[in-house]
Scaffold this motif. Structure first.
Motif, PDB file in Angstrom:
ATOM      1  N   ILE A  74       1.433  25.736  -6.096  1.00 42.43           N
ATOM      2  CA  ILE A  74       2.920  25.634  -6.653  1.00 42.43           C
ATOM      3  C   ILE A  74       3.671  24.797  -5.718  1.00 42.43           C
ATOM      4  N   ILE A  75       3.567  25.382  -4.376  1.00 46.46           N
ATOM      5  CA  ILE A  75       4.430  24.544  -3.510  1.00 46.46           C
ATOM      6  C   ILE A  75       3.931  23.209  -3.201  1.00 46.46           C
ATOM      7  N   ALA A  76       2.507  22.802  -3.068  1.00 46.93           N
ATOM      8  CA  ALA A  76       2.212  21.498  -3.136  1.00 46.93           C
ATOM      9  C   ALA A  76       2.588  20.838  -4.334  1.00 46.93           C
ATOM     10  N   LEU A  77       2.470  21.268  -5.241  1.00 44.48           N
ATOM     11  CA  LEU A  77       3.035  20.556  -6.403  1.00 44.48           C
ATOM     12  C   LEU A  77       4.462  20.254  -6.531  1.00 44.48           C
ATOM     13  N   ALA A  78       5.187  21.232  -5.777  1.00 44.94           N
ATOM     14  CA  ALA A  78       6.739  20.812  -5.776  1.00 44.94           C
ATOM     15  C   ALA A  78       6.729  19.800  -4.594  1.00 44.94           C
ATOM     16  N   ARG A  79       6.049  19.851  -3.704  1.00 48.42           N
ATOM     17  CA  ARG A  79       6.076  18.706  -2.843  1.00 48.42           C
ATOM     18  C   ARG A  79       5.863  17.369  -3.144  1.00 48.42           C
ATOM     19  N   ILE A  80       5.133  17.336  -4.359  1.00 42.25           N
ATOM     20  CA  ILE A  80       4.543  15.955  -5.016  1.00 42.25           C
ATOM     21  C   ILE A  80       5.781  15.680  -5.637  1.00 42.25           C
ATOM     22  N   LEU A  81       6.317  16.526  -6.331  1.00 43.92           N
ATOM     23  CA  LEU A  81       7.424  16.191  -7.415  1.00 43.92           C
ATOM     24  C   LEU A  81       8.605  15.693  -6.679  1.00 43.92           C
ATOM     25  N   LEU A  82       9.068  16.130  -5.437  1.00 42.39           N
ATOM     26  CA  LEU A  82       9.988  15.902  -4.808  1.00 42.39           C
ATOM     27  C   LEU A  82      10.063  14.202  -4.622  1.00 42.39           C
ATOM     28  N   ARG A  83       8.765  13.605  -4.495  1.00 44.32           N
ATOM     29  CA  ARG A  83       8.621  12.279  -4.190  1.00 44.32           C
ATOM     30  C   ARG A  83       8.974  11.531  -5.676  1.00 44.32           C
ATOM     31  N   ASN A  84       8.592  12.444  -6.289  1.00 49.10           N
ATOM     32  CA  ASN A  84       8.524  11.826  -8.078  1.00 49.10           C
ATOM     33  C   ASN A  84       7.546  10.509  -8.161  1.00 49.10           C
ATOM     34  N   PRO A  85       6.330  10.689  -7.975  1.00 50.02           N
ATOM     35  CA  PRO A  85       5.149   9.729  -8.426  1.00 50.02           C
ATOM     36  C   PRO A  85       5.165   9.506  -9.801  1.00 50.02           C
TER      37      PRO A  85
ATOM     38  N   LEU B  11       0.938  -1.215   0.118  1.00 47.92           N
ATOM     39  CA  LEU B  11      -0.020  -0.170   0.013  1.00 47.92           C
ATOM     40  C   LEU B  11       0.840   1.122   0.021  1.00 47.92           C
ATOM     41  N   GLU B  12       1.900   1.197   0.822  1.00 46.95           N
ATOM     42  CA  GLU B  12       2.864   2.315   1.051  1.00 46.95           C
ATOM     43  C   GLU B  12       3.624   2.731  -0.698  1.00 46.95           C
ATOM     44  N   ALA B  13       3.959   1.459  -1.178  1.00 48.88           N
ATOM     45  CA  ALA B  13       4.580   1.614  -2.472  1.00 48.88           C
ATOM     46  C   ALA B  13       3.554   2.536  -3.521  1.00 48.88           C
ATOM     47  N   LEU B  14       2.336   1.809  -3.384  1.00 49.16           N
ATOM     48  CA  LEU B  14       1.334   2.438  -4.384  1.00 49.16           C
ATOM     49  C   LEU B  14       1.088   3.589  -4.417  1.00 49.16           C
ATOM     50  N   ARG B  15       0.853   4.083  -3.035  1.00 47.04           N
ATOM     51  CA  ARG B  15       0.600   5.667  -2.601  1.00 47.04           C
ATOM     52  C   ARG B  15       1.634   6.500  -2.815  1.00 47.04           C
ATOM     53  N   LYS B  16       2.955   6.009  -2.554  1.00 47.83           N
ATOM     54  CA  LYS B  16       4.209   6.812  -2.647  1.00 47.83           C
ATOM     55  C   LYS B  16       4.210   7.150  -4.403  1.00 47.83           C
ATOM     56  N   ASN B  17       3.628   6.290  -5.208  1.00 46.07           N
ATOM     57  CA  ASN B  17       3.686   6.534  -6.804  1.00 46.07           C
ATOM     58  C   ASN B  17       2.326   7.276  -7.322  1.00 46.07           C
ATOM     59  N   ILE B  18       1.809   7.766  -6.190  1.00 43.74           N
ATOM     60  CA  ILE B  18       0.490   8.508  -6.670  1.00 43.74           C
ATOM     61  C   ILE B  18       0.463   9.963  -5.824  1.00 43.74           C
ATOM     62  N   GLY B  19       0.551  11.026  -6.736  1.00 39.84           N
ATOM     63  CA  GLY B  19       0.599  12.229  -6.061  1.00 39.84           C
ATOM     64  C   GLY B  19      -0.802  13.054  -6.416  1.00 39.84           C
ATOM     65  N   TYR B  20      -1.274  13.631  -5.371  1.00 43.70           N
ATOM     66  CA  TYR B  20      -2.726  14.329  -5.556  1.00 43.70           C
ATOM     67  C   TYR B  20      -2.422  15.609  -5.386  1.00 43.70           C
ATOM     68  N   LEU B  21      -2.961  16.625  -6.470  1.00 43.78           N
ATOM     69  CA  LEU B  21      -3.189  17.734  -6.065  1.00 43.78           C
ATOM     70  C   LEU B  21      -4.676  18.252  -5.882  1.00 43.78           C
ATOM     71  N   ILE B  22      -4.956  18.464  -5.004  1.00 43.88           N
ATOM     72  CA  ILE B  22      -6.545  18.893  -4.908  1.00 43.88           C
ATOM     73  C   ILE B  22      -6.693  20.252  -4.768  1.00 43.88           C
ATOM     74  N   GLN B  23      -8.033  20.557  -4.839  1.00 38.14           N
ATOM     75  CA  GLN B  23      -8.592  22.117  -4.665  1.00 38.14           C
ATOM     76  C   GLN B  23      -7.992  22.710  -3.394  1.00 38.14           C
ATOM     77  N   ASP B  24      -8.312  22.139  -2.357  1.00 42.73           N
ATOM     78  CA  ASP B  24      -7.772  22.885  -0.994  1.00 42.73           C
ATOM     79  C   ASP B  24      -6.508  22.046  -0.475  1.00 42.73           C
ATOM     80  N   THR B  25      -5.668  22.458  -0.969  1.00 46.88           N
ATOM     81  CA  THR B  25      -4.317  21.911  -0.456  1.00 46.88           C
ATOM     82  C   THR B  25      -4.035  22.394   0.941  1.00 46.88           C
ATOM     83  N   PHE B  26      -3.596  21.360   1.601  1.00 48.22           N
ATOM     84  CA  PHE B  26      -3.157  21.396   2.825  1.00 48.22           C
ATOM     85  C   PHE B  26      -1.689  21.600   3.138  1.00 48.22           C
ATOM     86  N   LEU B  27      -1.534  22.711   3.557  1.00 43.95           N
ATOM     87  CA  LEU B  27      -0.160  23.132   4.190  1.00 43.95           C
ATOM     88  C   LEU B  27      -0.205  23.604   5.515  1.00 43.95           C
TER      89      LEU B  27
END
Ligand SMILES: Nc1ncnc2c1ncn2[C@@H]1O[C@H](COP(=O)(O)OP(=O)(O)O)[C@@H](O)[C@H]1O
Ligand SMILES: [Mg+2]
Length: 591
Positions: free
Chosen positions: A497-508, A422-438
Motif C-alpha cells: 500500500i505504501i508503494a502504491l501511494a508512492r506511485i500515485l503521488l507521481r500520478n502516472p 525517456l524520463e517523461a515516458l517512465r514518469k507516466n508508468i507506475g510499477y507495483l511488483i511482487q517484491d517492492t523495494f522500500l
C-alpha cells in the motif's frame, strides 16, 4: 554484434594498456597544475636529497676534517641541517598534494562510473554477474587508487633520482659513472623481463578474484534456492574449486616475485662490490679522495634503492593500468535505450498503449515474445494471464523501455515509445511488483523518494484516496513510522500500500501491477485489493495476477502462452472460445 555480447564485460587475457592510459590521462588533465607543482617539489627535493646533501658530506670529510677546521665543520653541519629541513618540508608538501590529487581523481572516476551504470539498460545487469560489477567498482578502483597515490609519483621520483644520481657520479669520475650506468642498465633490463613473466599470472589472478566474488554474490542471492534443494555441498565444492584455483595462481605470483627479488639483491651486491673495488683502486692511485669514495658509496646506495623500487612501482603501474582498462570497459558502454535528440514530451498524457508485431528475445534466437499485437484505450484495465515463464513480466517491461523490442513497435498515446523523452515516458508508468523495494526509513521519506516535494498533507490525502488512512492512523508514529525489515509492525500488504501511494503521488497514467498481491497475508489482502481498485480509476492498468478472481472485471484479458498472445477478449468472450482460458477458469471454479 550479437546482442548478448553487447553489455557483457569481458576480461581479455591481453590487457590493453593504451586504453587504461587514456582513462588515466583524461582524469589527470584537469589537475595538470597541481601535478606540475608536485613534480617541481619532487625535483627540487631530489636534487637536494640525492645530490647536494651527499656533497656536503664529502666537503666535511675532505676539507673540514682533513684540515681539522672545527668552525668549518660546524658551518657545514648547520647548512646540512638547514637543507635537510627544507627537504622535509618539500616532501611534506609533495605527499600532501599527491594524496589530495589522488583522492580528487578517484572521486571523479567513481562518480563517472556510478553515473554511467545508472544509465545502463536492464540488459547490462542480466548480462553480467553482479559480483563482477561490484569487483570492478571496488577492487579495481582501489588498485587504481594505489596507482595515483603511489605509482605515478614514485615513477617520477625514480626517473628524477636516477638521472640526478648518475650525473652526480659522472661528475666525480667517468669510469665509475660508466660502471654505475652499466649496472643500472642490467638491473632495469632484468626488472623489465621479470615484469613480463609475472604479468600473465597477475591478469589471471584478477580474473579469478572476479570469479570468486561473483560466486559469493550468487550464493548469497540464491541461498534459499540452494538450501531448499540441498545444493550446499556442490556450491561449497564449486567455491573451493575457484578459491583453490586463485590460490594456485597467487602462489605462482608469490614464487616469481620472491625469486626475482632475491636475484635483484644478488645483482646489487655484485654491483656494489665492483664499484667498491674500482673506487678503492682509484683512491690507492690517489686519483680520488676518501671523501669521494664515501660520496660514491652513498650515491650507489641511493641508486640501488631506487632501482629495487622500480619492480614494485612497475607492479603498481601494471595492475593500475589493467584496472583502468577494466573500468574504461564499463565507461565505454553506451546505452542503446536513451532519449532521442528531438524527444516527444507531451503536456497531457492519456495512456493508450498499442503493440504492433512485437518480437523480443533476451538471448539471440530464443524468442520470449513473438508477433504480439494488441491495442488498449486510455483508462482500460487489461489483465494478462498465462503460465509462469510465459513472458508476462517481459511483456509489461517493454512498455517502459526496460528493454527495447527486437522487431515491431510499441506506441503510447499513439507515439512510438522510442520517440518519447525517456524520463517523461517512465514518469507516466507506475510499477507495483511482487517484491517492492522500500528503504529502511520513515514512511514519509519513502514517499518522498521520487516525489521530493511531497507534504504530510498530500501524503495523508493519498492514503485517504486509497481508503487506507486507518492503517496510517493506527500506527503510533503515523507517517513517521520507520519501515524496517525486522519490524513486524508493517505487514507485506501494508508495504504494498505504501508503494502504491508512492506511485500515485507521481500520478502516472499507466499502472502496471505485476503479481502485486501474490505474497500478501489474508489480513491486509482486502485492504490492498480495495486500494488497487481505487488506484486504477482513470488509469490504463495492466494487471498480472495468479488469482483469476482479480481479473474477471478487466476490459480485456490477454492470455500469453508459447511466446505469443493465444487468446484475447473480455471474460465472457474468452469463456465462449472454450479454449485454454475456459480450461483455466473451469479448474479455478472447480476447486
Ligand atoms: N533477464 C533475463 N534474461 C534472460 N532470460 C530471461 C530474463 N528474464 C526472463 N527471462 C526468461 O524469459 C521468459 C519469460 O519470463 P517472464 O517474462 O519473467 O515470465 P512470466 O512473468 O510470465 O513468468 C522465461 O523463460 C524467463 O526465463
Ligand atoms: Mg513474472
Amino acid at each position: 554484434m550479437s546482442k548478448n555480447q553487447k553489455y557483457n564485460l569481458q576480461l581479455d587475457e591481453n590487457v590493453d594498456y593504451k586504453k587504461g592510459l587514456k582513462l588515466v590521462l583524461r582524469h589527470v588533465k584537469p589537475y595538470i597544475f597541481p601535478f606540475i607543482l608536485i613534480s617541481i617539489c619532487l625535483l627540487v627535493a631530489t636534487i637536494l636529497g640525492n645530490a647536494i646533501l651527499p656533497r656536503l658530506l664529502k666537503q666535511a670529510i675532505d676539507v673540514n676534517i682533513t684540515n681539522k677546521d672545527l668552525a668549518g665543520l660546524t658551518q657545514t653541519t648547520l647548512i646540512f641541517i638547514g637543507l635537510g629541513v627544507i627537504y622535509l618540508i618539500l616532501s611534506y608538501i609533495r605527499l600532501f598534494f599527491t594524496g589530495k590529487l589522488g583522492q580528487n581523481i578517484l572521486f571523479n572516476i567513481r562518480k563517472e562510473l556510478f553515473n554511467k551504470i545508472q544509465t545502463l539498460p536492464s540488459r547490462f545487469f542480466s548480462d553480467n554477474q553482479s559480483g563482477d560489477i561490484i569487483q570492478r567498482l571496488t577492487g579495481n578502483v582501489d588498485t587504481l587508487s594505489a596507482f595515483f597515490s603511489e605509482g605515478i609519483i614514485r615513477l617520477l621520483d625514480v626517473v628524477f633520482s636516477l638521472t640526478i644520481i648518475l650525473i652526480s657520479i659522472f661528475l666525480q669520475s667517468n669510469l665509475i659513472g660508466f660502471i654505475a650506468l652499466g649496472g643500472a642498465f642490467v638491473m632495469i633490463v632484468y626488472i623489465a623481463i621479470q615484469g613480463r613473466i609475472i604479468e600473465k599470472p597477475i591478469t589471471e589472478s584478477l580474473k579469478k578474484e572476479g570469479n570468486i566474488s561473483a560466486n559469493v554474490q550468487e550464493s548469497l542471492d540464491g541461498f534459499v534456492a540452494i538450501q531448499s534443494t540441498n545444493q550446499q555441498k556442490s556450491w561449497t565444492n564449486n567455491f573451493q574449486k575457484r578459491t583453490a584455483s586463485y590460490y594456485t595462481t597467487m602462489k605462482k605470483v608469490s614464487l616469481i616475485s620472491a625469486l626475482s627479488k632475491s636475484i635483484l639483491t644478488f645483482l646489487s651486491v655484485v654491483a656494489v662490490c665492483i664499484l667498491l673495488l674500482t673506487s678503492l683502486n682509484l683512491y690507492a692511485k690517489q686519483i680520488i679522495t676518501i671523501g669521494t669514495v664515501i660520496l660514491i658509496l652513498s650515491y650507489m646506495q641511493d641508486l640501488l634503492q631506487k632501482i629495487v623500487d622500480i619492480a614494485e612501482i612497475w607492479r603498481i603501474i601494471k595492475t593500475g593500468m589493467a584496472s583502468a582498462e577494466r573500468l574504461s570497459d564499463v565507461m565505454e558502454l553506451e546505452s542503446d535505450i536513451s532519449t532521442p535528440t528531438l524527444p516527444y514530451t507531451p503536456k497531457v498524457v492519456t495512456g493508450s498503449v498499442e503493440f504492433k508485431d512485437v518480437d523480443f528475445a533476451y538471448v539471440e534466437n530464443e524468442k520470449v515474445l513473438s508477433d504480439v499485437n494488441f491495442k488498449v484505450d486510455a483508462g482500460q484495465t487489461i489483465a494478462i494471464v498465462g503460465p509462469t515463464g510465459a513472458g508476462k513480466t517481459t511483456f509489461v517491461n517493454l512498455i517502459a523501455r526496460l528493454y527495447d523490442t527486437d522487431n515491431g513497435n510499441i506506441y503510447v498515446d499513439g507515439k512510438d515509445i522510442k520517440e518519447w523523452d525517456l524520463e517523461a515516458l517512465r514518469k507516466n508508468i507506475g510499477y507495483l511488483i511482487q517484491d517492492t523495494f522500500l528503504f529502511e526509513d520513515t514512511i514519509l521519506n519513502n514517499l518522498k523518494y521520487n516525489n521530493p516535494g511531497v507534504t504530510t498533507e498530500q501524503a495523508l490525502q493519498v492514503f485517504k484516496d486509497l481508503g487506507t488512512e486507518s492503517f496510517i492512523t493506527s500506527l503510533t508514529e503515523g507517517l513517521e513510522t520507520k519501515i524496517s525489515t525486522e519490524s513486524s509492525e508493517i505487514s507485506a500488504g501494508q508495504r504494498q500500500i505504501i508503494a502504491l501511494a508512492r506511485i500515485l503521488l507521481r500520478n502516472p497514467k499507466i499502472l502496471i501491477l505485476d503479481e502485486a498481491t501474490a505474497r500478501i497475508d489474508t489480513k491486509s489482502e482486502k485492504m490492498l485489493q480495495n486500494a488497487i481498485e481505487k488506484a486504477c480509476e482513470g488509469k490504463t492498468t495492466f494487471i498480472i495476477a495468479h488469482r483469476l478472481s482479480t481479473i474477471f472485471n478487466a476490459d480485456q484479458i490477454i492470455l500469453i502462452k508459447d511466446n505469443t498472445i493465444l487468446e484475447k477478449g473480455s471474460h465472457k468472450e474468452l469463456l465462449a472460445l472454450k479454449g485454454l482460458y475456459f480450461e483455466m477458469y473451469s479448474r479455478f471454479v472447480g476447486k
